[in-house]
Scaffold this motif. Structure first.
Motif, PDB file in Angstrom:
ATOM      1  N   ASP A  26      18.818  79.754  31.101  1.00 28.67           N
ATOM      2  CA  ASP A  26      19.888  78.744  31.043  1.00 28.67           C
ATOM      3  C   ASP A  26      20.716  79.290  29.485  1.00 28.67           C
ATOM      4  OD1 ASP A  26      19.258  77.348  32.929  1.00 28.67           O
ATOM      5  OD2 ASP A  26      18.503  75.755  31.983  1.00 28.67           O
ATOM      6  N   TRP A  27      20.092  79.880  28.708  1.00 28.67           N
ATOM      7  CA  TRP A  27      20.581  80.335  27.575  1.00 28.67           C
ATOM      8  C   TRP A  27      21.891  81.462  27.804  1.00 28.67           C
ATOM      9  CZ3 TRP A  27      19.616  85.580  25.011  1.00 28.67           C
ATOM     10  CH2 TRP A  27      19.961  85.417  23.863  1.00 28.67           C
ATOM     11  N   TRP A  28      21.449  82.253  28.814  1.00 26.36           N
ATOM     12  CA  TRP A  28      22.524  83.373  29.211  1.00 26.36           C
ATOM     13  C   TRP A  28      23.222  82.751  30.187  1.00 26.36           C
ATOM     14  CZ3 TRP A  28      21.665  87.016  33.491  1.00 26.36           C
ATOM     15  CH2 TRP A  28      23.063  87.901  33.723  1.00 26.36           C
ATOM     16  N   ILE A  29      22.783  82.166  31.260  1.00 29.25           N
ATOM     17  CA  ILE A  29      23.544  81.581  32.319  1.00 29.25           C
ATOM     18  C   ILE A  29      24.665  80.615  31.823  1.00 29.25           C
ATOM     19  CG2 ILE A  29      23.632  80.250  34.465  1.00 29.25           C
ATOM     20  CD1 ILE A  29      22.381  83.111  34.820  1.00 29.25           C
ATOM     21  N   GLY A  30      24.414  79.771  31.089  1.00 29.96           N
ATOM     22  CA  GLY A  30      25.120  78.804  30.639  1.00 29.96           C
ATOM     23  C   GLY A  30      26.158  79.377  29.561  1.00 29.96           C
ATOM     24  N   ASN A  31      26.236  80.658  29.233  1.00 31.24           N
ATOM     25  CA  ASN A  31      27.061  81.317  28.411  1.00 31.24           C
ATOM     26  C   ASN A  31      27.977  82.399  29.148  1.00 31.24           C
ATOM     27  OD1 ASN A  31      27.245  80.504  25.354  1.00 31.24           O
ATOM     28  ND2 ASN A  31      25.248  80.144  25.844  1.00 31.24           N
ATOM     29  N   GLY A  32      28.145  82.282  30.426  1.00 30.12           N
ATOM     30  CA  GLY A  32      28.897  83.322  31.208  1.00 30.12           C
ATOM     31  C   GLY A  32      28.108  83.952  32.106  1.00 30.12           C
ATOM     32  N   GLY A  33      26.721  83.995  32.175  1.00 32.74           N
ATOM     33  CA  GLY A  33      25.914  84.915  32.840  1.00 32.74           C
ATOM     34  C   GLY A  33      25.954  84.705  34.124  1.00 32.74           C
ATOM     35  N   ALA A  34      26.411  83.349  34.753  1.00 31.00           N
ATOM     36  CA  ALA A  34      26.371  82.986  36.006  1.00 31.00           C
ATOM     37  C   ALA A  34      27.336  83.724  36.792  1.00 31.00           C
ATOM     38  CB  ALA A  34      26.820  81.506  36.172  1.00 31.00           C
ATOM     39  N   ALA A  35      28.544  84.112  36.359  1.00 29.96           N
ATOM     40  CA  ALA A  35      29.439  84.894  36.835  1.00 29.96           C
ATOM     41  C   ALA A  35      29.051  86.441  36.785  1.00 29.96           C
ATOM     42  CB  ALA A  35      30.682  84.924  35.930  1.00 29.96           C
ATOM     43  N   THR A  36      28.321  86.703  36.065  1.00 32.81           N
ATOM     44  CA  THR A  36      27.857  88.139  36.200  1.00 32.81           C
ATOM     45  C   THR A  36      26.770  88.364  37.132  1.00 32.81           C
ATOM     46  OG1 THR A  36      27.931  88.664  33.712  1.00 32.81           O
ATOM     47  CG2 THR A  36      26.355  90.019  34.896  1.00 32.81           C
ATOM     48  N   VAL A  37      25.797  87.281  37.345  1.00 35.82           N
ATOM     49  CA  VAL A  37      24.732  87.542  38.491  1.00 35.82           C
ATOM     50  C   VAL A  37      25.760  87.471  39.918  1.00 35.82           C
ATOM     51  CG1 VAL A  37      22.969  86.099  39.524  1.00 35.82           C
ATOM     52  CG2 VAL A  37      23.025  86.321  37.007  1.00 35.82           C
ATOM     53  N   ALA A  38      26.754  86.715  39.879  1.00 33.45           N
ATOM     54  CA  ALA A  38      27.309  86.343  41.151  1.00 33.45           C
ATOM     55  C   ALA A  38      28.022  87.646  41.437  1.00 33.45           C
ATOM     56  CB  ALA A  38      28.320  85.220  40.953  1.00 33.45           C
ATOM     57  N   SER A  39      28.657  88.362  40.534  1.00 34.94           N
ATOM     58  CA  SER A  39      29.356  89.729  40.822  1.00 34.94           C
ATOM     59  C   SER A  39      28.406  90.602  41.469  1.00 34.94           C
ATOM     60  CB  SER A  39      29.952  90.052  39.331  1.00 34.94           C
ATOM     61  OG  SER A  39      29.018  90.796  38.756  1.00 34.94           O
ATOM     62  N   TYR A  40      27.205  90.448  41.050  1.00 34.34           N
ATOM     63  CA  TYR A  40      26.345  91.458  41.748  1.00 34.34           C
ATOM     64  C   TYR A  40      25.514  91.065  43.029  1.00 34.34           C
ATOM     65  CZ  TYR A  40      25.930  94.626  37.501  1.00 34.34           C
ATOM     66  OH  TYR A  40      26.313  95.676  36.761  1.00 34.34           O
ATOM     67  N   GLY A  41      25.975  89.905  43.287  1.00 39.22           N
ATOM     68  CA  GLY A  41      25.250  89.190  44.522  1.00 39.22           C
ATOM     69  C   GLY A  41      24.086  88.640  44.342  1.00 39.22           C
ATOM     70  N   GLY A  42      23.604  88.589  43.152  1.00 34.90           N
ATOM     71  CA  GLY A  42      22.412  87.838  42.871  1.00 34.90           C
ATOM     72  C   GLY A  42      21.421  88.836  42.255  1.00 34.90           C
ATOM     73  N   GLN A  43      21.330  90.133  42.320  1.00 35.07           N
ATOM     74  CA  GLN A  43      20.825  91.104  41.913  1.00 35.07           C
ATOM     75  C   GLN A  43      21.119  92.141  41.021  1.00 35.07           C
ATOM     76  OE1 GLN A  43      16.928  90.620  42.047  1.00 35.07           O
ATOM     77  NE2 GLN A  43      16.920  92.383  41.057  1.00 35.07           N
ATOM     78  N   ILE A  44      21.075  92.237  39.756  1.00 34.87           N
ATOM     79  CA  ILE A  44      21.487  93.181  38.761  1.00 34.87           C
ATOM     80  C   ILE A  44      20.587  94.499  38.639  1.00 34.87           C
ATOM     81  CG2 ILE A  44      22.342  93.779  36.479  1.00 34.87           C
ATOM     82  CD1 ILE A  44      22.840  90.776  36.137  1.00 34.87           C
ATOM     83  N   PRO A  45      20.908  95.416  38.996  1.00 37.52           N
ATOM     84  CA  PRO A  45      20.268  96.805  39.120  1.00 37.52           C
ATOM     85  C   PRO A  45      19.517  97.117  37.778  1.00 37.52           C
ATOM     86  CG  PRO A  45      22.386  97.262  40.316  1.00 37.52           C
ATOM     87  CD  PRO A  45      22.469  95.933  39.466  1.00 37.52           C
ATOM     88  N   LEU A  46      18.433  97.333  37.871  1.00 34.07           N
ATOM     89  CA  LEU A  46      17.462  97.697  36.415  1.00 34.07           C
ATOM     90  C   LEU A  46      18.105  98.911  35.844  1.00 34.07           C
ATOM     91  CD1 LEU A  46      15.137  97.198  34.734  1.00 34.07           C
ATOM     92  CD2 LEU A  46      13.885  98.759  35.982  1.00 34.07           C
ATOM     93  N   ALA A  47      19.130  99.773  36.359  1.00 37.94           N
ATOM     94  CA  ALA A  47      19.648 100.920  35.660  1.00 37.94           C
ATOM     95  C   ALA A  47      20.684 100.311  34.967  1.00 37.94           C
ATOM     96  CB  ALA A  47      20.170 101.729  36.747  1.00 37.94           C
ATOM     97  N   HIS A  48      21.379  99.396  35.316  1.00 36.91           N
ATOM     98  CA  HIS A  48      22.449  98.646  34.704  1.00 36.91           C
ATOM     99  C   HIS A  48      21.862  98.027  33.428  1.00 36.91           C
ATOM    100  CE1 HIS A  48      25.746  99.042  37.992  1.00 36.91           C
ATOM    101  NE2 HIS A  48      25.142 100.020  37.947  1.00 36.91           N
TER     102      HIS A  48
END
Length: 201
Positions: free
Chosen positions: A64-86
């Motif tokens: 929630d620390w990250w998600i509540g500070n804008g991280g939800a939009a980042t996760v959504a832009s990846y379709g739910g899974q951020i590549p480990l390489a990124h």
């Protein structure tokens, strides 16, 4: 980037916060990871939002620390899974970039410390008042992190380029002469037709 390229390119220093609060975090990281066009050199610095993303994904922290500070939009832009390489790319970003006359970092650094004594916290999380002017080791400081909608804030020893693009749609750029000390010789802003929806604090 088209505006920078049209002005001749050269060395481009990105001050961090490539993710969060907007719908295109994935596209931004993909573009930066792909690297610069011919004739340009890129330096990508770490911002506090990259730090939050990395710490949340790689450490047992409350998301929630990250998600509540804008991280939800980042996760959504990846379709739910951020590549480990990124994630690894973001984790490995430098905290600062120093030239003959200037030091670049995300948050400006602690004015009570020499450059060599700055910490990760001071370089990506520090806050200072709008008109508080300072340099580091006699060098002009260039940073973002603390937004001012009517910025950029250009002082004799410090330039703050954060104009709150996530809310205002204004992304600001400064041009410096590497052969001369001091602040920018030019500043310009690129304005999006519709600002991204602000998310988080």
């Amino acid at each position: 980037m088209a505006e920078i390229t049209a002005r001749g390119g050269g060395k481009v220093v990105f001050l961090g916060d490539y993710v969060d609060r907007g719908p295109q975090s994935r596209e931004v990281l993909e573009a930066l990871i792909a690297g610069p066009p011919p004739g340009q050199t890129w330096v990508c610095l770490k911002g506090n939002h990259e730090d939050m993303m990395v710490e949340t994904i790689t450490a047992p922290l409350e998301p929630d620390w990250w998600i509540g500070n804008g991280g939800a939009a980042t996760v959504a832009s990846y379709g739910g899974q951020i590549p480990l390489a990124h994630v690894r790319w973001a984790d490995g970003l430098p905290l600062s970039h120093e030239t003959r006359y200037r030091v670049f970092c995300h948050a400006g650094g602690d004015p009570t410390l020499d450059i060599a004594d700055q910490t990760e916290k001071s370089l990506i999380w520090f806050r200072c008042k709008r008109d508080f002017d300072y340099g580091l080791d006699g060098k002009h400081v260039v940073h973002g992190h603390t937004p001012f909608k009517d910025g950029p804030v250009c002082l004799p020893n410090r330039t703050n380029l954060d104009t709150g693009a996530y809310a205002t749609g204004r992304l600001s750029v400064a041009v410096f002469d590497d052969a001369e000390p001091g602040g920018p010789i030019d500043v310009f802003s690129v304005t999006l037709p519709t600002p991204p929806r602000a998310e988080g604090a």
